[in-house]
Write a protein that holds these residues in place. Structure first.
Motif, PDB file in Angstrom:
ATOM      1  N   ARG A  31      -2.652   1.616   3.448  1.00  0.00           N
ATOM      2  CA  ARG A  31      -3.738   1.302   4.376  1.00  0.00           C
ATOM      3  C   ARG A  31      -5.036   1.059   3.620  1.00  0.00           C
ATOM      4  NH1 ARG A  31      -8.764   4.213   6.439  1.00  0.00           N
ATOM      5  NH2 ARG A  31      -9.515   2.492   7.730  1.00  0.00           N
ATOM      6  N   LEU A  34      -5.088  -2.298   1.816  1.00  0.00           N
ATOM      7  CA  LEU A  34      -5.311  -3.367   2.776  1.00  0.00           C
ATOM      8  C   LEU A  34      -6.762  -3.386   3.250  1.00  0.00           C
ATOM      9  CD1 LEU A  34      -2.043  -2.886   4.853  1.00  0.00           C
ATOM     10  CD2 LEU A  34      -2.554  -4.830   3.361  1.00  0.00           C
ATOM     11  N   HIS A  35      -7.338  -2.196   3.413  1.00  0.00           N
ATOM     12  CA  HIS A  35      -8.716  -2.106   3.870  1.00  0.00           C
ATOM     13  C   HIS A  35      -9.682  -2.711   2.846  1.00  0.00           C
ATOM     14  CE1 HIS A  35     -11.769  -0.306   6.572  1.00  0.00           C
ATOM     15  NE2 HIS A  35     -12.502  -0.265   5.467  1.00  0.00           N
ATOM     16  N   PRO A  38      -9.672  -7.159   3.074  1.00  0.00           N
ATOM     17  CA  PRO A  38      -9.530  -7.722   4.425  1.00  0.00           C
ATOM     18  C   PRO A  38      -9.604  -9.241   4.403  1.00  0.00           C
ATOM     19  CG  PRO A  38     -11.771  -6.967   4.084  1.00  0.00           C
ATOM     20  CD  PRO A  38     -11.000  -6.569   2.852  1.00  0.00           C
ATOM     21  N   THR A  47      -2.804 -10.114   1.988  1.00  0.00           N
ATOM     22  CA  THR A  47      -2.118  -9.150   2.847  1.00  0.00           C
ATOM     23  C   THR A  47      -0.643  -9.495   2.953  1.00  0.00           C
ATOM     24  OG1 THR A  47      -4.148  -8.852   4.134  1.00  0.00           O
ATOM     25  CG2 THR A  47      -2.087  -8.117   5.140  1.00  0.00           C
ATOM     26  N   HIS A 137     -11.995  -4.626   7.947  1.00  0.00           N
ATOM     27  CA  HIS A 137     -11.007  -4.144   8.913  1.00  0.00           C
ATOM     28  C   HIS A 137     -11.718  -3.166   9.847  1.00  0.00           C
ATOM     29  CE1 HIS A 137      -7.080  -5.807   8.163  1.00  0.00           C
ATOM     30  NE2 HIS A 137      -7.236  -5.681   6.869  1.00  0.00           N
ATOM     31  N   ASP A 142      -5.433  -2.753   9.562  1.00  0.00           N
ATOM     32  CA  ASP A 142      -4.894  -2.255   8.304  1.00  0.00           C
ATOM     33  C   ASP A 142      -3.969  -1.070   8.553  1.00  0.00           C
ATOM     34  OD1 ASP A 142      -7.121  -0.864   9.228  1.00  0.00           O
ATOM     35  OD2 ASP A 142      -7.894  -0.400   7.238  1.00  0.00           O
TER      36      ASP A 142
END
Length: 428
Positions: A31, A34-35, A38, A47, A137, A142
């Motif tokens: 997470r 991914l954060h 963005p 992503t 995000h 995420d």
């Protein structure tokens, strides 16, 4: 909708199986990565590469490049099936559910997660802060992607626990312009045909670990309009030589509020909002044109087309009375999110087994926010639900789309647990 939080509460993770709780460090790691990276709708290249790399490493069959950046993972259970082709009818009384499930002999359940971020500059000062200027995000996608990855990993490692096929849909562009429709058009619900679909939204309007689930309308239809009033400009001291576009626009803004107040049954819920009004450049100049932008929201699908017609009638009438003209653009973005009663009951029964807080299950959790999960739910029966993720004690209760939005990551294994139990019960 719950608007207040308990003054103090704790979350019991003992109902989350140990093998999922041990995934927590990985879920948080995924997470946060991914954060930090963005990406906006249909631009989720990094992503998608990250998701695909994980699926590849775990040996999960998947397709990439669907609707530009979308991914679909397919995991087949190995447990001996004892169901018939019509058993899913027991999970739903809707004709759509019975009709669709009767088409195939092996049941297929889809799980959907959205991947895109928002054009917002993040204000959080955290180690995993967004590294992409002006993109953040700020809605929990995420977390949705991390939960879907955890679900895929667990299912791949425990295929002997379910009989059937699970499709996990990693969708781009939920925030706009919408990735669900092009993914459906690309065939993500076919080969094999999906019998039902579920999805979740981490929800900072609910306390950590609570679940908002209900049959019927959960989220609203989203319609948008732009209108330019075409008047006749002139000197502010000589108004009789003009057609004042600002006066016309002001009367239209007021008149539009009568649609909900006087044309909509009070039992129904609807909103007409003018969110922008721009006109004029000087103190003593009557504006030639005025531009307004707005949105319409409603739950009842029967309203499709009604607001467009009524808004134009009002605009045309006001303009005619003042000698003005207008240019109106109106379009429907997303239909309402309508949950199937049977699949919603499946999710609710599972949620009761997983969460235990002072609030627990929240059935009255509707919001006028919109979601393109609605397009999937128009094709197959399913359920979209909210998983409470706010924790005021940790200053993690800012609303969605706020530049300081964040959520309590304790919620991540809960999301995986609910998805896993739904899979197991759906195929049982």
């Amino acid at each position: 909708m719950v608007s207040t939080f308990p003054s103090s509460y704790s979350v019991d993770l003992s109902r989350v199986r140990l093998s999922i709780r041990t995934l927590q460090p990985q879920l948080v790691e995924w997470r946060r990565r991914l954060h930090q990276q963005p990406e906006l709708g249909f631009q989720e290249k990094l992503t998608a590469e990250f998701v695909a790399s994980k699926l590849q490493a775990w040996g999960i069959e998947h397709q990439t490049g669907i609707a530009k950046t979308g991914i679909v993972a397919t995991i087949k259970g190995t447990k001996l099936s004892t169901h018939t082709s019509t058993t899913s009818a027991a999970l739903s009384t809707s004709p759509l559910s019975v009709k669709h499930s009767a088409l195939s002999t092996e049941k297929v359940l889809a799980i959907r997660a959205d991947m895109d971020a928002l054009p917002i500059q993040e204000l959080n000062e955290v180690p995993y802060k967004s590294q992409h200027d002006g993109i953040m995000h700020a809605c929990g996608h995420d977390g949705h992607t991390a939960i879907a990855l955890g679900t895929a990993y667990y299912l791949q490692q425990h295929r002997e626990d379910f009989a059937g096929t699970v499709k996990i849909i990693f969708q781009p562009a939920e925030e706009g312009p919408g990735g669900a429709e092009p993914m459906i058009a690309a065939g993500v619900l076919k080969n094999p045909d999906v019998d039902a679909i579920i999805g979740l939204h981490l929800w900072n309007n609910l306390p950590l670990g609570t679940v908002g689930v209900r049959a019927g309308a959960l989220m609203a239809a989203v319609e948008l309009f732009n209108c330019t009033i075409l008047g006749k400009g002139g000197h502010g001291a000589i108004p009789h030589q003009t057609v004042d576009s600002i006066v016309v626009a002001a009367q239209i803004v007021n008149a539009l509020q009568t649609i909900v107040a006087r044309n909509v049954n009070p039992i129904d819920s609807a909103v007409v909002t003018v969110g922008a009004l721009h006109a004029g450049t000087a103190h003593n100049v009557i504006a030639d044109t005025a531009n307004m932008k707005g949105t319409v929201r409603y739950f009842n699908p029967a309203f499709a087309g009604f607001f467009k017609q009524r808004i134009e009638q009002i605009i045309a009438g006001v303009c005619q009375s003042h000698g003005a003209n207008y240019d109106l653009e109106y379009w429907s973005l997303y239909p309402p999110v309508i949950n199937d009663a049977g699949i919603a009951e499946l999710v609710r029964s599972i949620a009761e087994e997983v969460v235990e807080t002072p609030v627990g299950i929240v059935p009255e959790c509707q919001t006028m926010g919109g979601e393109d999960m609605s397009f999937f739910l128009q094709e197959v029966p399913g359920c979209y639900f909210f998983l409470g993720s706010a924790n005021p004690e940790k200053d993690l209760a800012y609303p969605h789309h706020h530049p300081r939005f964040d959520f309590d990551e304790t919620v991540l294994p809960m999301g995986v647990e609910i998805f896993i139990r739904c899979v197991e019960k759906f195929f049982s």
